[in-house]
Scaffold this active site. Structure first.
Site, mmCIF file in Angstrom:
data_model
loop_
_atom_site.group_PDB
_atom_site.id
_atom_site.type_symbol
_atom_site.label_atom_id
_atom_site.label_comp_id
_atom_site.label_asym_id
_atom_site.label_seq_id
_atom_site.Cartn_x
_atom_site.Cartn_y
_atom_site.Cartn_z
ATOM 1 N N GLU A 98 7.322 4.057 -7.564
ATOM 2 C CA GLU A 98 6.092 4.049 -6.758
ATOM 3 C C GLU A 98 6.316 4.745 -5.406
ATOM 4 O OE1 GLU A 98 4.948 0.057 -5.766
ATOM 5 O OE2 GLU A 98 2.893 0.595 -5.264
ATOM 6 N N LYS A 115 -4.011 2.964 -8.459
ATOM 7 C CA LYS A 115 -3.637 1.539 -8.540
ATOM 8 C C LYS A 115 -4.853 0.644 -8.345
ATOM 9 C CE LYS A 115 -0.105 -1.517 -6.448
ATOM 10 N NZ LYS A 115 1.076 -1.466 -5.539
ATOM 11 N N CYS A 172 3.052 -1.257 -10.019
ATOM 12 C CA CYS A 172 3.594 -2.434 -9.316
ATOM 13 C C CYS A 172 2.724 -3.691 -9.464
ATOM 14 C CB CYS A 172 3.851 -2.080 -7.864
ATOM 15 S SG CYS A 172 5.088 -3.176 -7.093
#
Lengths: 292, 292
Positions: A41, A114, A151
């Site tokens: 990331e 995300k 994540c």
């Protein structure tokens, strides 16, 4: 059958050296036969979300800037798919935590933004990132079809399920997660184990490969907080949750796995969960809570 | 804080001896301080779904028959909550795989009807059971609030999520799962590990206790198939997926755990997943598949 590689890296505040390092590791992975290669990331910097500092918006870039053009050239040269998570500046004051999938011919196979944004001590992402608006996707490329999640997404079964339902063969999770030094002793093992377990659970529930790539090393870039010990431990799980490959918790390295589509087929024939979902009773999942 | 107990039992074709055994184990668990006690799936018989035999509908009973009245008396006597999974005859030709939650005063706290019905070799449940129509629930009782899900439900993150969203503190999973002797050698460990992992994943993703109670022992009740080696291994996981208690894979036993509501509170404060669910993008979960 194709081969994937995860690059577990230590990253600092210098965009140029981070990019150089990323390219070197990608080239090595490709030489070792990897077809689809994934960076951690926000590869371009230290994990700046440890602090809320407006200067760090300087790390962001618009789409199709260097994190695309440079890795596009490399993808084409190596004939490899590259997943490049980056800090996207969509417009003034509109930022995302995003990732390109760059196809082996250098074209853009897709982009993911995300969807689930954390906000915990030292992970102040809600300050920086607008939650994604592109939904849960899988992208076709030269070697297969994979999804990208990032994540904090990894704690949400909904994200894994919806991406699997797009026909992904692998869920890639570029990640930046670690221990707060002050709680590592008491909480560290349980946190680390929970992180692996919930993702292995996604593999089982969806009959899918899961590939999670973390950064590694200690970062305390303003020297005025306690920092994060990124725990590495990048891993690849098979479609029954079995660990195929796992990295150390303390050094940079590359891990690999073969994606076996015949095995995916076999697992889903024998454990036919997608046959039996009670979609007529799942409407409550679009609610914030089930009562009150 | 309250204490739960799971009764890992070996069961045969005699309803009377199964009930007697269940009562003895419940009484022992209660004497050892258990407040909420759970039997394995379909406690009243061997696992008859190994075969499709219409005679086995004789094991079914209407609501409020013996599996309620007998355990209601016992619950009241022991001042314990008892979860009793049973084969429900709702009407001629309408059967469910159900479970009562009987409160400590002997009243019915709730009933759950298994929502996800398997059909695999030796698990021919679609022949016997109409899929549940009561949805995903949690029930209040004297000691707390818990949800019941049954066996095949455990592979579906949607079921765990929706039950957690009803305010459950514990997900109880009465179960009947085991190995086919012909594949235990090659597949056994991975199947067993996947079963535990996916449920520990539910505990992590929902910050909830998970209590899974399986039967144990070899059953081949018609001697004309290969039978199932029920793998026991009943377990209780805490809200970060940590194993608190686990039974053997080869004998009858009771396992216990304390349900600590302060710990639930702490875990959900520190890992606030329910804050960040992207309900605006979860609509696809009510579809059978995501494309095509």
């Amino acid at each position: 059958m194709y081969k994937i590689a995860l690059l577990q890296l230590n990253l600092d505040g210098n965009r140029q050296t981070n990019m150089t390092k990323a390219k070197e590791y990608i080239t090595e992975a490709s030489k070792n036969g990897a077809n689809v290669i994934c960076l951690p990331e926000l590869y371009e910097a230290f994990y700046f979300c440890q602090r809320e500092n407006p200067d760090y918006f300087d790390f962001a870039e618009p789409q199709d800037d260097l994190s695309f053009t440079e890795f596009s050239k490399l993808a084409k040269k190596l004939n490899s798919v590259i997943i490049v998570p980056f800090f996207e500046k969509r417009d003034r004051g509109v930022y995302h935590n995003s990732a390109y999938m760059i196809d082996a011919d250098g074209s853009k196979a897709g982009i993911y933004r995300k969807m689930h944004i954390p906000d915990d001590p030292c992970y102040y992402e809600k300050f920086y990132f607008n939650p994604g608006d592109l939904g849960f996707k899988a992208f076709d490329n030269k070697y297969g079809r994979q999804g990208i999640l990032i994540c904090w997404d990894q704690w949400f079964p909904e994200a894994a399920r919806l991406t699997a339902m797009q026909g992904a063969e692998v869920l890639f999770y570029p990640t930046a997660i670690g221990w707060h030094p002050y709680e590592k002793g008491e909480e560290g093992d349980r946190q680390h184990e929970a992180w692996i377990t919930v993702q292995r659970g996604h593999a089982v529930a969806n009959g899918i490969y899961v590939a999670s790539v973390n950064r590694v090393g200690f970062e305390n870039h303003e020297q005025n907080n306690e920092g994060i010990q990124f725990w590495g431990s990048s891993f690849i799980a098979g479609p029954q949750g079995e660990i195929i490959s796992q990295a150390s918790d303390n050094k940079e390295e590359i891990i690999y796995a073969d994606i076996d589509l015949q095995r995916l087929e076999n697992v889903r024939r024998n454990w036919p969960f997608f046959r039996d979902r009670r979609t007529d009773f799942y409407g409550g999942l679009t609610e914030k809570w089930g009562r009150g």
